[in-house]
Scaffold this active site. Sequence first.
Site, PDB file in Angstrom:
ATOM      1  N   HIS A   1     -56.647  -6.300   1.035  1.00  0.00           N
ATOM      2  CA  HIS A   1     -57.321  -7.395   0.848  1.00  0.00           C
ATOM      3  C   HIS A   1     -56.515  -8.542   0.630  1.00  0.00           C
ATOM      4  O   HIS A   1     -56.750  -9.375   1.412  1.00  0.00           O
ATOM      5  CB  HIS A   1     -58.117  -6.995  -0.486  1.00  0.00           C
ATOM      6  CG  HIS A   1     -59.037  -5.737  -0.438  1.00  0.00           C
ATOM      7  ND1 HIS A   1     -60.068  -5.642   0.661  1.00  0.00           N
ATOM      8  CD2 HIS A   1     -59.086  -4.950  -1.231  1.00  0.00           C
ATOM      9  CE1 HIS A   1     -60.656  -4.679   0.401  1.00  0.00           C
ATOM     10  NE2 HIS A   1     -60.162  -3.898  -0.702  1.00  0.00           N
TER      11      HIS A   1
ATOM     12  N   ASP B   1     -62.964   0.171   4.981  1.00  0.00           N
ATOM     13  CA  ASP B   1     -63.078   0.387   3.414  1.00  0.00           C
ATOM     14  C   ASP B   1     -64.336   1.174   2.853  1.00  0.00           C
ATOM     15  O   ASP B   1     -64.326   2.429   2.999  1.00  0.00           O
ATOM     16  CB  ASP B   1     -63.131  -0.906   2.806  1.00  0.00           C
ATOM     17  CG  ASP B   1     -62.584  -0.976   1.590  1.00  0.00           C
ATOM     18  OD1 ASP B   1     -62.797  -0.167   0.632  1.00  0.00           O
ATOM     19  OD2 ASP B   1     -62.593  -2.395   0.816  1.00  0.00           O
TER      20      ASP B   1
END
Length: 466
Positions: free
Chosen positions: A281, A332
């Site tokens: 991220h 994810d």
Amino acid sequence: MSGIDPTHDSRTLFAEHALLPTGWARNVLLRWDGAGRLLAVQADAPSGSAPRAPGPVLPGMPNLHSHAFQRAFAGLTEYRAEAQDSFWSWRDLMYRFAARITPESLEAIATWLYVEMLEAGYTSVCEFHYVHHDRDGQPYADDATLSLALLRAARKAGMGITLLPVLYQTSGFGGKPPRADQARFIRSTDNMLALLQRLLPEARAQGAALGLAPHSLRAVPPDSLRVAVEGLTALDARAPVHIHIAEQTQEVDDCLAWSGQRPVQWLLEHAPVDARWCLVHATHMTPGEYAGAARSGAVAGICPTTEANLGDGIFDMPQWLGHGGAWGVGSDSHACVNAAEELLMLEYSQRLSLRQRNVLAGPDPQVGTALWTAAVQGGAQAAGRPVAGLAVGQQADFLALDADHVALAGLPVQAMVSAHVFGSHRSSALHSLWVGGERRVQAGRHALHEAAAHGFVAARAATLQS
């Protein structure tokens, strides 16, 4: 390479067009050995009797961030649970689901997920695995039970895997005790290192890589982070290290309150961050953090559809690329399982933020080609496996697009990747896919598609009813 004998065998493929690390090449003969490693990548070669690809051949995409069990509750959190929903309210719902996972359900969910990934252009996955214990938070009789379920799922589907057991110890900065609903995740540092030793021969036996995932700075105290990374390095000096970092603004604020530093700033100053690391991220960084993180050689692990789904924010790709940073994509939470869709979302997020078009075009003005090439390189680095594209010594992981697909037919080959990413249904133009030289997808379908889908539906239903 010259002098290749094009005599047909089951370990060759001829592509009229193939995307090599150096760009597009014509009449490319690929040949690999019994271990699935490329022995030859010869451009301008005669086709001989080698099987012909049905369209342009691209390197397979590594998926650098996956939480497999979360695929089973995709769509179940799309309702307002609080006056203002956020990542943190989503996390509470996710914890409730994680509490119900069994070894059997995890294996079924992961098998279907990996089949989906293969059908959508991913040829390897980095599995960030943090559900370790039984429903009461107690270790299974075999402490590696859930890790082994993931390795079996990857083996059944034919998916290359980097297994990243997650170290999780605290619920917040400053050593806050874990919450009751985090009990399935918690391990001591010594216990984690013992697990890695247990798993290493299992992983190597199926050509998998093994690394470590300190969950986040809020979940792993400084001393534990240091000892765990040192222990991993002693076990395998090249093993990858992945960490969630700076995903949410609250995380940044909490880190500042704890240490006086922002998360990426703290990590760069207190941990041996280098090319083995993947910063997952890294959404909220200052210009100095962008520069320092890129300079370290770490890969930025961008998960565009999940970051959009959770309202995380937008990674500043032009700034990262301006510092020469490496990057790759992951699915994810698996709200979307599609390699091309992640690239589309990444480019579109930049366009929305900057109000420009074709933001991430590189030396090749075709955005699709630029995105695909860079994501393969960064994903391979994060995976710690030789999956960096169509080159001698790399694994024979590749896919063939369907040149007759309506979105691609009649186009110059240079435009076909962009047509796949931006103009098709994002998986409909994918015809075939190989992992380690074994064809896993043909005419868009995996051989296990039906059986794995049924297993997934049953596992999800059982989990929701438990």
